[in-house]
Design a protein around this motif. Structure first.
Motif, PDB file in Angstrom:
ATOM      1  N   ASP A 120       0.819  -1.215   0.000  1.00 41.44           N
ATOM      2  CA  ASP A 120       0.000   0.000   0.000  1.00 41.44           C
ATOM      3  C   ASP A 120       0.854   1.267   0.000  1.00 41.44           C
ATOM      4  N   LEU A 155      -6.669  -2.497  -7.802  1.00 42.88           N
ATOM      5  CA  LEU A 155      -8.027  -3.052  -7.817  1.00 42.88           C
ATOM      6  C   LEU A 155      -9.071  -1.935  -7.910  1.00 42.88           C
ATOM      7  N   PHE A 183      -9.345  -9.749  -3.717  1.00 46.36           N
ATOM      8  CA  PHE A 183      -9.069 -10.551  -2.531  1.00 46.36           C
ATOM      9  C   PHE A 183      -8.990  -9.643  -1.317  1.00 46.36           C
TER      10      PHE A 183
HETATM   11  O1  C5P Z   1      -7.717  -2.852   0.333  1.00 44.52           O
HETATM   12  P1  C5P Z   1      -6.811  -4.018   0.242  1.00 44.52           P
HETATM   13  O2  C5P Z   1      -5.404  -3.669  -0.162  1.00 44.52           O
HETATM   14  O3  C5P Z   1      -6.826  -4.906   1.441  1.00 44.52           O
HETATM   15  O4  C5P Z   1      -7.439  -4.877  -0.941  1.00 44.52           O
HETATM   16  C1  C5P Z   1      -6.932  -6.109  -1.294  1.00 44.52           C
HETATM   17  C2  C5P Z   1      -7.236  -6.315  -2.725  1.00 44.52           C
HETATM   18  O5  C5P Z   1      -6.857  -5.173  -3.460  1.00 44.52           O
HETATM   19  C3  C5P Z   1      -6.496  -7.471  -3.356  1.00 44.52           C
HETATM   20  O6  C5P Z   1      -7.356  -8.001  -4.356  1.00 44.52           O
HETATM   21  C4  C5P Z   1      -5.286  -6.799  -3.971  1.00 44.52           C
HETATM   22  O7  C5P Z   1      -4.783  -7.510  -5.066  1.00 44.52           O
HETATM   23  C5  C5P Z   1      -5.836  -5.452  -4.367  1.00 44.52           C
HETATM   24  N1  C5P Z   1      -4.921  -4.322  -4.281  1.00 44.52           N
HETATM   25  C6  C5P Z   1      -4.470  -3.744  -5.433  1.00 44.52           C
HETATM   26  N2  C5P Z   1      -3.636  -2.642  -5.372  1.00 44.52           N
HETATM   27  C7  C5P Z   1      -3.282  -2.131  -4.179  1.00 44.52           C
HETATM   28  C8  C5P Z   1      -3.750  -2.705  -2.991  1.00 44.52           C
HETATM   29  C9  C5P Z   1      -4.567  -3.817  -3.082  1.00 44.52           C
HETATM   30  O8  C5P Z   1      -4.794  -4.211  -6.509  1.00 44.52           O
HETATM   31  N3  C5P Z   1      -2.467  -1.082  -4.147  1.00 44.52           N
END
Ligand code: C5P
Length: 226
Positions: A99, A129, A147
């Motif tokens: 993140d 996502l 996910f």
């Molecule tokens: O909000 P969170 O990070 O927990 O969400 C998890 C989902 O978001 C997963 O499917 C992950 O692959 C995706 N995700 C993403 N890009 C980000 C953070 C999470 O695609 N920077």
């Protein structure tokens, strides 16, 4: 499910962690091994799909017959996903994307400071996502699956993620569940979809945490990844 026929469909899957460099020798990352995303890629490929796997750094072999794109950082993963997105019919985001990243990548190894602390400023990475949820085709012809790995309030957090990120499906697993979470050869998940989750929640007068989770457990016991 061997009866599922994905011939003619393009499936885009993200897997693994990202690494966010601090200097030439150090990076921030997480415990993701990529097993979930790689297992999904193999499964989709065996069902006849044309599979593209965008993978962070992992110790796994590339699945046979799958177009694998290797990336390191969240930004690189984002660029790869954007490059593949419009051709994809099914998009499964199983990667554990960092993140945050350090706001600055030092060209040289950061030396042990004379001070007893080292401050690192972190900035937000793009949420891939969320971007996919905003940019998927409006005619419903792209299916987006996200996910969620949580350590508390699994269903409430998963429900909120499903809605906020405009997913068609959200696979939730609890890091603390036996046989689930990082680096396991099994997983144990709850699958939410907009219909199921809103129906389940409506029976509980608006509370975000439905109690009738049994019918939404795909597998009661941890199930092997492929
Ligand atoms: O909000 P969170 O990070 O927990 O969400 C998890 C989902 O978001 C997963 O499917 C992950 O692959 C995706 N995700 C993403 N890009 C980000 C953070 C999470 O695609 N920077």
């Amino acid at each position: 499910d061997a009866s599922c026929d994905l011939r003619g469909l393009r499936v885009l899957i993200t897997a693994g962690p990202t690494q966010e460099p601090l200097d030439p020798v150090r990076y921030l990352t997480n415990h993701s091994t990529g097993k979930m995303g790689y297992a999904l890629a193999r499964a989709a490929q065996s069902m006849g799909a044309d599979v593209t796997l965008v993978s962070g750094p992992v110790a796994l072999d590339e699945p046979d017959g799958v177009h694998t794109i290797h990336v390191q950082t969240a930004q690189e993963m984002f660029d790869a996903v954007r490059g593949q997105f419009s051709q994809a019919d099914i998009i499964i985001m199983a990667a554990a994307v960092g993140d945050f990243r350090p706001d600055h990548r030092s060209d040289q190894k950061i030396k042990k400071a004379a001070e007893s602390t080292l401050n690192i400023t972190l900035v937000h990475n793009p949420d891939i996502l969320a971007w996919a949820g905003e940019h998927k085709r409006k005619d419903g012809s792209q299916m987006l699956c996200g996910f969620a790995m949580e350590t508390q309030d699994l269903l409430a957090n998963a429900q909120s993620k499903l809605e906020r990120k405009h997913c068609d499906m959200l696979v939730a697993n609890n890091l603390n569940d036996p046989g689930a979470g990082f680096a396991h050869d099994t997983n144990r998940v709850v699958i939410l979809t907009p219909d199921i989750s809103s129906a389940a929640c409506s029976r509980h007068s608006g509370t975000a945490q439905p109690v009738d989770t049994q019918d939404r457990h795909v597998h009661a016991e941890p199930q092997p990844l492929m």
